[in-house]
Design an enzyme around this catalytic site. Structure first.
Site, PDB file in Angstrom:
ATOM      1  N   LYS A  83     -75.936  46.145 -28.596  1.00 26.00           N
ATOM      2  CA  LYS A  83     -76.029  44.807 -29.190  1.00 26.00           C
ATOM      3  C   LYS A  83     -74.673  44.484 -29.811  1.00 26.00           C
ATOM      4  CE  LYS A  83     -79.260  41.657 -30.072  1.00 26.00           C
ATOM      5  NZ  LYS A  83     -80.391  41.237 -29.250  1.00 26.00           N
ATOM      6  N   GLY A 183     -93.319  29.430 -34.855  1.00 30.91           N
ATOM      7  CA  GLY A 183     -92.028  29.213 -34.216  1.00 30.91           C
ATOM      8  C   GLY A 183     -92.187  28.703 -32.797  1.00 30.91           C
ATOM      9  N   GLY A 185     -89.975  27.426 -30.748  1.00 27.59           N
ATOM     10  CA  GLY A 185     -88.632  27.242 -30.191  1.00 27.59           C
ATOM     11  C   GLY A 185     -88.660  27.459 -28.688  1.00 27.59           C
ATOM     12  N   VAL A 187     -88.971  30.162 -26.752  1.00 33.01           N
ATOM     13  CA  VAL A 187     -90.072  30.982 -26.230  1.00 33.01           C
ATOM     14  C   VAL A 187     -91.417  30.404 -26.654  1.00 33.01           C
ATOM     15  CG1 VAL A 187     -91.123  33.275 -26.196  1.00 33.01           C
ATOM     16  CG2 VAL A 187     -88.642  33.068 -26.249  1.00 33.01           C
TER      17      VAL A 187
END
Ligand code: NAD
Length: 370
Positions: A83, A183, A185, A187
């Site tokens: 990452k 959420g 958003g 997804v």
């Protein structure tokens, strides 16, 4: 402009390589953590966040890169875990020079780390990075990439929710079921659409109220408040916003038999897996149910290049993987989150063992095998 990028290795136990990149000419202050490449090059997104300190950024990048190793191991992507994080406020510091410097930092690892989209990193940002390194995935289809991963993540979560319904109620149909999505958003909204199309009633909460209202108009999501979404009676709570939402404060308030959502690192601490199980809430381990996006990206590495059909076929294995984990959890009386970690660790240990055995069987230089 001449680059003033300075790269420093940060020794971190348990990680193959962690590097810091600083370039005062454009304000870059980034860290890449390569957690483990036993199963393949370390792939993981590039996150930009206004971390208060480098220590905070290091903590996050370590946690996220280790999570990618586990996610890719269980999803059998043939990739390792890594990452990258950039410290900064995306509203203030984003620039072409910044992403070129970041690209050079990615390139310095020679392909050990491959970058991708993540929070506050867009495909456009990746296009800039690509000018200085080939170790980038998730570019647009027209550029040979696999495109936006979010619809694929949502597809995997949708299939995972159906598996959870089947496990708990003995029937995986969405019709008549209620799902609370925290959420809505990229997804969360794609997930809402799939669920509504399949007959579920979907409640949604989001800080972006305009977007939520639009979803209400377009597909029939019922908007509820930020606090209400966590406590409302529903068949499935699907957290698709932030991590750490399952903790000592929230778990006692849940009014659902199933938690299955897209957000990463949902458990504040590993022990919260047991707190959920003790309350008889079925948990779909986050990195197993949300692997659709990484599975989609991983198909870019197949010999023939990206093929959506192959990606969908692999994503459709997510429900089976979840059911196996729930069965292990039941048989061994452990939380599903622990079952997932054990499975990932076993896959990695086996692969390390095989690599070691292969290395030992290579004859020394100059000898011939008859
Ligand atoms: P996104 O930024 O598009 O959506 C997140 C949404 O959550 C936003 O609309 C935001 O307004 C909302 N939100 C933030 N705080 C909230 C709160 N307290 N209550 C309600 N809503 C809140 O991100 P995304 O790409 O949809 O990803 C969602 C989650 O899934 C993230 O945790 C991400 O790390 C994880 N994830 C995403 C993918 C992917 O393919 N995009 C893959 C794996 C995991």
């Amino acid at each position: 402009m001449t680059s003033t990028l300075k790269i420093t290795d940060l020794p971190v136990a348990g990680y193959e390589r962690v590097v810091r990149g600083v370039d005062p000419s454009c304000g870059l202050h980034a860290i890449i953590a390569v957690h483990d490449t036993t199963l393949g090059p370390a792939l993981g997104g590039l996150r930009m966040w206004p971390y208060a300190s480098e220590d905070e950024a290091l903590f996050d990048v370590k946690r996220l890169s280790r999570g990618m190793t586990f996610k890719s191991a269980v999803a059998k992507t043939g990739l390792g875990g890594g990452k990258a994080v950039m410290i900064g406020d995306p509203k203030k510091v984003k620039s072409e020079a910044l992403y070129l410097a970041m690209g050079r930092l990615v390139d310095s690892l020679g392909g050990k780390y491959i970058t991708a989209e993540d929070v506050n990193t867009s495909v456009q940002d990746l296009e800039i990075i690509r000018r200085v390194t080939k170790h980038v995935t998730g570019l647009e289809r027209k550029d040979g990439g696999s495109g936006n991963p979010s619809p694929y993540t949502a597809y995997g979560v949708f299939l995972g929710i159906r598996a959870a319904l089947g496990w708990v109620f003995g029937n995986d149909a969405c019709k008549g079921r209620t799902v609370a999505i925290q959420g809505t958003g990229a997804v969360g909204s794609a997930l809402a659409k799939r669920l509504i199309d399949a007959g579920a009633k979907v409640y949604g909460a989001d800080r972006n109220t305009e977007r939520l209202q639009q979803l209400q108009k377009e597909i029939g999501v019922v908007p509820v408040g930020e606090n209400e979404i966590l406590t409302m009676k529903c068949d499935v709570f699907a957290p698709c916003a932030l991590g750490a939402v399952l903790n000592d404060d929230t778990i006692p308030k849940l009014n659902t038999p199933i938690v299955a959502g897209a957000a990463n690192n949902l458990l504040l601490e590993p022990r919260h897996g047991k707190v959920l199980a003790d309350r008889n809430v079925l948990y779909a381990p986050d990195y197993v149910i949300n692997a659709g996006g990484i599975v989609n990206v991983s198909v870019e590495f197949h010999p023939g290049g990206y093929d959506e059909k192959v990606a969908l076929g692999k994503i459709e294995r997510i429900p089976q993987a979840l059911k196996e984990l729930w069965q292990i959890a039941k048989d061994e009386r452990i939380p599903p989150s622990d079952a997932a970690d054990r499975l990932a660790e076993r896959i990695l240990a086996d692969a390390r063992g095989q690599k070691k055995a292969a290395a030992c069987s290579v004859p020394p230089k100059g000898t011939r095998r008859g």
